[in-house]
Design an enzyme around this catalytic site. Sequence first.
Site, PDB file in Angstrom:
ATOM      1  N   LYS A   9     117.634 -63.819  81.921  1.00 45.07           N
ATOM      2  CA  LYS A   9     118.051 -64.599  83.053  1.00 45.07           C
ATOM      3  C   LYS A   9     119.295 -63.855  83.870  1.00 45.07           C
ATOM      4  O   LYS A   9     119.462 -62.953  83.138  1.00 45.07           O
ATOM      5  CB  LYS A   9     118.490 -65.816  82.320  1.00 45.07           C
ATOM      6  CG  LYS A   9     117.621 -66.884  81.507  1.00 45.07           C
ATOM      7  CD  LYS A   9     118.305 -68.216  81.112  1.00 45.07           C
ATOM      8  CE  LYS A   9     117.135 -68.944  80.315  1.00 45.07           C
ATOM      9  NZ  LYS A   9     118.045 -69.823  79.730  1.00 45.07           N
ATOM     10  N   TYR A  49     110.274 -74.730  84.911  1.00 43.37           N
ATOM     11  CA  TYR A  49     110.834 -75.350  84.197  1.00 43.37           C
ATOM     12  C   TYR A  49     110.430 -76.901  84.412  1.00 43.37           C
ATOM     13  O   TYR A  49     111.177 -77.694  83.981  1.00 43.37           O
ATOM     14  CB  TYR A  49     112.366 -75.403  84.267  1.00 43.37           C
ATOM     15  CG  TYR A  49     112.971 -74.167  83.515  1.00 43.37           C
ATOM     16  CD1 TYR A  49     112.868 -74.210  82.421  1.00 43.37           C
ATOM     17  CD2 TYR A  49     113.728 -73.291  84.430  1.00 43.37           C
ATOM     18  CE1 TYR A  49     113.423 -73.188  81.619  1.00 43.37           C
ATOM     19  CE2 TYR A  49     114.249 -72.104  83.531  1.00 43.37           C
ATOM     20  CZ  TYR A  49     114.059 -72.101  82.248  1.00 43.37           C
ATOM     21  OH  TYR A  49     114.856 -71.155  81.665  1.00 43.37           O
ATOM     22  N   PHE A  57     120.219 -81.691  83.214  1.00 42.02           N
ATOM     23  CA  PHE A  57     120.804 -80.386  83.531  1.00 42.02           C
ATOM     24  C   PHE A  57     119.674 -79.672  84.225  1.00 42.02           C
ATOM     25  O   PHE A  57     119.836 -78.399  84.711  1.00 42.02           O
ATOM     26  CB  PHE A  57     121.045 -79.604  82.153  1.00 42.02           C
ATOM     27  CG  PHE A  57     119.939 -79.548  81.275  1.00 42.02           C
ATOM     28  CD1 PHE A  57     118.860 -78.646  81.566  1.00 42.02           C
ATOM     29  CD2 PHE A  57     119.785 -80.393  80.221  1.00 42.02           C
ATOM     30  CE1 PHE A  57     117.643 -78.520  80.675  1.00 42.02           C
ATOM     31  CE2 PHE A  57     118.533 -80.400  79.345  1.00 42.02           C
ATOM     32  CZ  PHE A  57     117.681 -79.527  79.593  1.00 42.02           C
ATOM     33  N   ARG A  85     111.156 -66.283  69.358  1.00 37.23           N
ATOM     34  CA  ARG A  85     112.103 -67.457  69.479  1.00 37.23           C
ATOM     35  C   ARG A  85     112.925 -67.015  68.649  1.00 37.23           C
ATOM     36  O   ARG A  85     114.381 -67.593  68.622  1.00 37.23           O
ATOM     37  CB  ARG A  85     111.378 -68.829  69.207  1.00 37.23           C
ATOM     38  CG  ARG A  85     110.537 -69.418  70.401  1.00 37.23           C
ATOM     39  CD  ARG A  85     111.094 -69.825  71.566  1.00 37.23           C
ATOM     40  NE  ARG A  85     111.743 -71.105  71.200  1.00 37.23           N
ATOM     41  CZ  ARG A  85     112.223 -71.836  72.101  1.00 37.23           C
ATOM     42  NH1 ARG A  85     112.342 -71.792  73.517  1.00 37.23           N
ATOM     43  NH2 ARG A  85     112.837 -73.098  71.804  1.00 37.23           N
ATOM     44  N   THR A  91     118.828 -72.574  71.184  1.00 40.41           N
ATOM     45  CA  THR A  91     119.000 -72.876  72.768  1.00 40.41           C
ATOM     46  C   THR A  91     120.649 -72.824  72.992  1.00 40.41           C
ATOM     47  O   THR A  91     121.010 -72.272  73.874  1.00 40.41           O
ATOM     48  CB  THR A  91     118.446 -74.049  73.047  1.00 40.41           C
ATOM     49  OG1 THR A  91     117.078 -73.939  72.816  1.00 40.41           O
ATOM     50  CG2 THR A  91     118.657 -74.320  74.540  1.00 40.41           C
ATOM     51  N   ARG A 102     121.119 -64.555  71.456  1.00 40.32           N
ATOM     52  CA  ARG A 102     122.129 -65.709  72.137  1.00 40.32           C
ATOM     53  C   ARG A 102     123.186 -65.542  71.053  1.00 40.32           C
ATOM     54  O   ARG A 102     124.476 -66.016  71.623  1.00 40.32           O
ATOM     55  CB  ARG A 102     121.477 -66.941  72.125  1.00 40.32           C
ATOM     56  CG  ARG A 102     120.360 -67.002  73.484  1.00 40.32           C
ATOM     57  CD  ARG A 102     119.605 -68.457  73.260  1.00 40.32           C
ATOM     58  NE  ARG A 102     118.683 -68.656  74.325  1.00 40.32           N
ATOM     59  CZ  ARG A 102     117.681 -69.697  74.474  1.00 40.32           C
ATOM     60  NH1 ARG A 102     117.375 -70.285  73.465  1.00 40.32           N
ATOM     61  NH2 ARG A 102     116.975 -69.652  75.442  1.00 40.32           N
ATOM     62  N   ASN A 112     122.802 -68.842  78.646  1.00 43.69           N
ATOM     63  CA  ASN A 112     122.249 -68.306  77.392  1.00 43.69           C
ATOM     64  C   ASN A 112     121.286 -67.135  77.338  1.00 43.69           C
ATOM     65  O   ASN A 112     120.595 -66.885  76.507  1.00 43.69           O
ATOM     66  CB  ASN A 112     121.663 -69.518  76.693  1.00 43.69           C
ATOM     67  CG  ASN A 112     120.341 -70.139  77.038  1.00 43.69           C
ATOM     68  OD1 ASN A 112     120.141 -69.813  78.128  1.00 43.69           O
ATOM     69  ND2 ASN A 112     119.890 -70.990  76.354  1.00 43.69           N
ATOM     70  N   HIS A 115     115.105 -66.392  78.259  1.00 41.98           N
ATOM     71  CA  HIS A 115     114.114 -67.264  77.708  1.00 41.98           C
ATOM     72  C   HIS A 115     112.913 -66.763  76.960  1.00 41.98           C
ATOM     73  O   HIS A 115     112.959 -65.622  77.234  1.00 41.98           O
ATOM     74  CB  HIS A 115     113.531 -67.863  79.032  1.00 41.98           C
ATOM     75  CG  HIS A 115     112.285 -68.727  79.214  1.00 41.98           C
ATOM     76  ND1 HIS A 115     112.262 -69.989  78.894  1.00 41.98           N
ATOM     77  CD2 HIS A 115     110.921 -68.365  79.086  1.00 41.98           C
ATOM     78  CE1 HIS A 115     111.066 -70.429  78.732  1.00 41.98           C
ATOM     79  NE2 HIS A 115     110.015 -69.393  79.006  1.00 41.98           N
ATOM     80  N   GLU A 126     103.076 -69.733  81.184  1.00 43.67           N
ATOM     81  CA  GLU A 126     104.164 -69.031  81.882  1.00 43.67           C
ATOM     82  C   GLU A 126     103.630 -67.564  82.396  1.00 43.67           C
ATOM     83  O   GLU A 126     103.829 -67.091  83.511  1.00 43.67           O
ATOM     84  CB  GLU A 126     105.077 -68.801  80.928  1.00 43.67           C
ATOM     85  CG  GLU A 126     106.036 -70.275  80.809  1.00 43.67           C
ATOM     86  CD  GLU A 126     107.029 -70.498  79.557  1.00 43.67           C
ATOM     87  OE1 GLU A 126     107.468 -71.511  79.583  1.00 43.67           O
ATOM     88  OE2 GLU A 126     107.195 -69.276  78.885  1.00 43.67           O
TER      89      GLU A 126
HETATM   90  N1  UDP Z   1     119.790 -76.328  79.150  1.00 47.13           N
HETATM   91  C1  UDP Z   1     121.031 -76.553  79.576  1.00 47.13           C
HETATM   92  N2  UDP Z   1     121.761 -77.718  78.950  1.00 47.13           N
HETATM   93  C2  UDP Z   1     121.071 -78.322  78.034  1.00 47.13           C
HETATM   94  C3  UDP Z   1     119.716 -77.656  77.453  1.00 47.13           C
HETATM   95  C4  UDP Z   1     119.426 -76.948  78.059  1.00 47.13           C
HETATM   96  O1  UDP Z   1     121.597 -75.865  80.344  1.00 47.13           O
HETATM   97  O2  UDP Z   1     121.604 -79.229  77.278  1.00 47.13           O
HETATM   98  C5  UDP Z   1     119.116 -75.015  79.732  1.00 47.13           C
HETATM   99  C6  UDP Z   1     119.351 -73.753  78.841  1.00 47.13           C
HETATM  100  O3  UDP Z   1     119.444 -72.584  79.695  1.00 47.13           O
HETATM  101  C7  UDP Z   1     117.936 -73.604  78.351  1.00 47.13           C
HETATM  102  C8  UDP Z   1     116.902 -74.072  79.485  1.00 47.13           C
HETATM  103  O4  UDP Z   1     117.874 -75.169  80.044  1.00 47.13           O
HETATM  104  O5  UDP Z   1     117.653 -72.070  77.725  1.00 47.13           O
HETATM  105  C9  UDP Z   1     115.746 -74.621  78.946  1.00 47.13           C
HETATM  106  O6  UDP Z   1     115.836 -75.695  77.798  1.00 47.13           O
HETATM  107  P1  UDP Z   1     115.001 -75.492  76.656  1.00 47.13           P
HETATM  108  O7  UDP Z   1     115.349 -77.049  75.899  1.00 47.13           O
HETATM  109  O8  UDP Z   1     113.561 -75.212  76.862  1.00 47.13           O
HETATM  110  O9  UDP Z   1     115.628 -74.490  75.702  1.00 47.13           O
HETATM  111  P2  UDP Z   1     114.852 -72.831  75.331  1.00 47.13           P
HETATM  112  O10 UDP Z   1     113.501 -73.086  74.974  1.00 47.13           O
HETATM  113  O11 UDP Z   1     115.444 -71.847  76.345  1.00 47.13           O
HETATM  114  O12 UDP Z   1     115.848 -72.665  73.903  1.00 47.13           O
HETATM  115 MG    MG Z   2     112.080 -73.843  76.441  1.00 43.74          MG
END
Ligand code: UDP
Ligand code: MG
Length: 148
Positions: A9, A49, A57, A85, A91, A102, A112, A115, A126
Amino acid sequence: MEQTFIMIKPDGVQRGLVGEIIGRFEKKGFSLKGLKLMSVEQAFAEKHYADLSSKPFFNGLVEYIISGPVVAMVWEGKSVVTTGRKIIGATNPSESAPGTIRGDFAVDIGRNVIHGSDSVESARKEIALWFPDGTVGWQSSLHPWIYE
Ligand code: UDP
Ligand code: MG
């Protein structure tokens, strides 16, 4: 062989973490099949997204992703979606274990760093979105040293 979509990111690019992050996937033994530095526009980030469009958010997330260049990658290997992952970590960086990307390099959930696709099906979507012209078909000569 399974593939996943990984994106560094804008904060990861600005903070000079590109080499470190690529190195972690490389040293694990996964193969790089696609790589590009690019800036994306709002509509593209919203598409990436789309599943999160109802979340509070969402707007902030889209602003974050379009705030600077990102590094889009395709990595290939056995169980690379799930293992990718794990390499990335939870996350919320407050919950990401030390040793994960992370866990080692991020503090705030909204910054964070990286992705990674959450399933083989999301990875397929994707990769099609980010690499419409396809990826590079090659096999590392290290393959027999990584796979039995
Ligand atoms: N995010 C955020 N606030 C939240 C949850 C997610 O800003 O409460 C952002 C964060 O950057 C995250 C992205 O949204 O990586 C996508 O969310 P997801 O639940 O898909 O998490 P990821 O798959 O990236 O772990
Ligand atoms: Mg995700």
